[in-house]
Design an enzyme around this catalytic site. Sequence first.
Site, short mmCIF file in Angstrom:
data_model
loop_
_atom_site.label_atom_id
_atom_site.label_comp_id
_atom_site.label_asym_id
_atom_site.label_seq_id
_atom_site.Cartn_x
_atom_site.Cartn_y
_atom_site.Cartn_z
N GLY A 111 8.53 -63.53 -47.08
CA GLY A 111 9.27 -62.27 -47.10
C GLY A 111 10.20 -62.17 -45.91
O GLY A 111 11.32 -61.64 -46.01
N ARG A 139 7.42 -58.67 -54.27
CA ARG A 139 7.45 -57.81 -53.06
C ARG A 139 8.75 -57.00 -53.00
O ARG A 139 9.79 -57.43 -53.49
CB ARG A 139 7.26 -58.69 -51.82
CG ARG A 139 5.89 -59.36 -51.87
CD ARG A 139 5.63 -60.24 -50.71
NE ARG A 139 5.57 -59.49 -49.47
CZ ARG A 139 5.50 -60.06 -48.26
NH1 ARG A 139 5.49 -61.39 -48.16
NH2 ARG A 139 5.45 -59.33 -47.19
N SER A 187 9.08 -51.13 -40.07
CA SER A 187 9.12 -52.52 -40.52
C SER A 187 10.09 -53.32 -39.67
O SER A 187 11.30 -53.06 -39.66
CB SER A 187 9.55 -52.60 -41.99
OG SER A 187 9.92 -53.94 -42.30
N GLN A 189 10.83 -56.38 -40.21
CA GLN A 189 11.67 -57.21 -41.08
C GLN A 189 12.92 -56.46 -41.49
O GLN A 189 14.03 -56.98 -41.44
CB GLN A 189 10.88 -57.64 -42.32
CG GLN A 189 9.74 -58.57 -41.98
CD GLN A 189 9.05 -59.15 -43.19
OE1 GLN A 189 9.47 -58.90 -44.32
NE2 GLN A 189 8.00 -59.90 -42.98
N ASP A 341 -0.73 -57.27 -39.34
CA ASP A 341 -1.19 -58.53 -39.94
C ASP A 341 -2.65 -58.83 -39.61
O ASP A 341 -3.21 -59.80 -40.13
CB ASP A 341 -0.31 -59.69 -39.46
CG ASP A 341 1.10 -59.61 -40.05
OD1 ASP A 341 1.28 -58.94 -41.09
OD2 ASP A 341 2.02 -60.20 -39.46
N LYS A 368 1.99 -56.73 -48.99
CA LYS A 368 2.08 -58.01 -48.27
C LYS A 368 1.91 -59.16 -49.26
O LYS A 368 2.10 -58.99 -50.45
CB LYS A 368 1.03 -58.05 -47.15
CG LYS A 368 1.25 -56.97 -46.08
CD LYS A 368 2.49 -57.26 -45.26
CE LYS A 368 2.72 -56.21 -44.20
NZ LYS A 368 4.00 -56.37 -43.51
N ARG A 372 -3.30 -56.36 -49.92
CA ARG A 372 -4.35 -56.73 -48.96
C ARG A 372 -5.49 -55.72 -48.90
O ARG A 372 -6.56 -56.05 -48.42
CB ARG A 372 -3.77 -56.93 -47.56
CG ARG A 372 -3.17 -58.29 -47.40
CD ARG A 372 -2.83 -58.66 -45.97
NE ARG A 372 -2.22 -59.98 -45.97
CZ ARG A 372 -1.30 -60.40 -45.13
NH1 ARG A 372 -0.89 -59.60 -44.16
NH2 ARG A 372 -0.80 -61.61 -45.23
#
Length: 459
Positions: A111, A139, A187, A189, A341, A368, A372
């Site tokens: 991702g 995702r 986020s 990302q 994570d 994720k 998860r």
Amino acid sequence: MDILIDPGRPLRGEIMIPGDKSLSHRAALFAALASGESRVENFLSAGVTHSLIGALVNLGIPCELEVDPGGDKGSATKEGRENQHSTLIVRGAGFDGIRPPAGPLGCGNSGTTMRFLAGALAAAGIAAILDGSDGLRRRPMDRVVDPLREMGAPIQASSDGRAPLILSGRPAGSKLQAINYRLPMASAQVKTALILAALRADGPSCFIEPHRSRDHTERMLRSLGAGISAPEEEGGEARVRVSPLTSDLTPLIGRLAGDLSSAAFLIVAALIVPGSEIVIRGVGLNPTRTGLLDALIAMGASIQIFNRGSQLDEPYGDLRVRYGELQAQSIAGPQVVRMIDEIPIFAVAAARAEGRSDVRQAQELRLKESDRISALCQELKSMDVRVSEKPDGFAITGPQPICGGEVQAHADHRLAMALTVAGLAARSPTRIQGAGITSESYPGFFNALQRLGANIRSV
Ligand code: S3P
């Protein structure tokens, strides 16, 4: 590949942790966008970084990954040697040195690769298709596509906001529009993709997150000459201001800190397997990443941090971790972001801790590599751990015995590693199906555990 774990043996010894995944992704991409030759030591050579390097090569950027064959002298297997002491050499020619790829760019399971490339290619004005594995296609990508479109980037996701992403080219000399944008979720990302786009916008941009996510991008880009503000926090929100580049980014020369997210599995293993004591060397300690360490220390864990230092503006240190009893700890809000994570491995520690641990406001975990929350609860239950699933997290009351059995990795590297650690502390042997997925982020994981004394073999 399946892994069979015979529990009971204490973990003892020293281990060097491989380069950080987040830093490695940034180092490779920013080096590609810089002008000149970058040399990055302790680069993580693993599935997710190979996806990014493959895409960069297809964008006409020369990249070489040198793996020191002597590497980790103690490693018995190829995978153990491979993820140690890698150096990445990239010859970038600035944003304008990127060439349109001949075909779709595969991002594998990563991702980070897809979201970062979306921002970088939007900034460069390159036409490309970004695609990935079936897992990656599930995702959400609208979180980067929507704000990039607001900046005027010609980018499109499929109808449900997922990959493949299609970018059209932009006329040479045209710029993206600067924006002030409030991210709906914390986020790094998304923040990184938008910062990259903002480097090529027509004026300063500002991004606001509900809580501060990891700030590696800000630190690294600043060190390469980008105009990025010092962190500002107000009422829990975090703000970053980005000025458009006035000259090319300078090459990146240096060594990356080790991955705390990978070390997390060894840390919890040493804390819950009786008789263990280990030292983990060179672990990144950026405060936007250390939520798990804070939680474990609040639980009474014996974790000593020493030999502190800093490289490429990232703090690191060595950790000494000893087995001991743990008390329950609940986490929510900003702390979830600082250990996003590490929640699967936190759940394993919580199962062995005295009292009730609640994880709330962690709904991002459902998006994720696997869902998860659901996958973790399902697999822990099959190890006889009572866990109660909530829409945004879970609750576990311990200490509970963990029973061995057969569990599934759900194509999720962090779930596979968390279940392995649960297996090390279980009362009977555990088999992890699909455990080879660990090579996405930590190819030497099983080898590291073997070296520390664990009885693990692949079947
Ligand atoms: C990452 C950010 C996090 C994290 C991922 C790596 C990064 O994702 O889960 O493993 O390198 O920026 P989000 O930003 O989507 O939370």
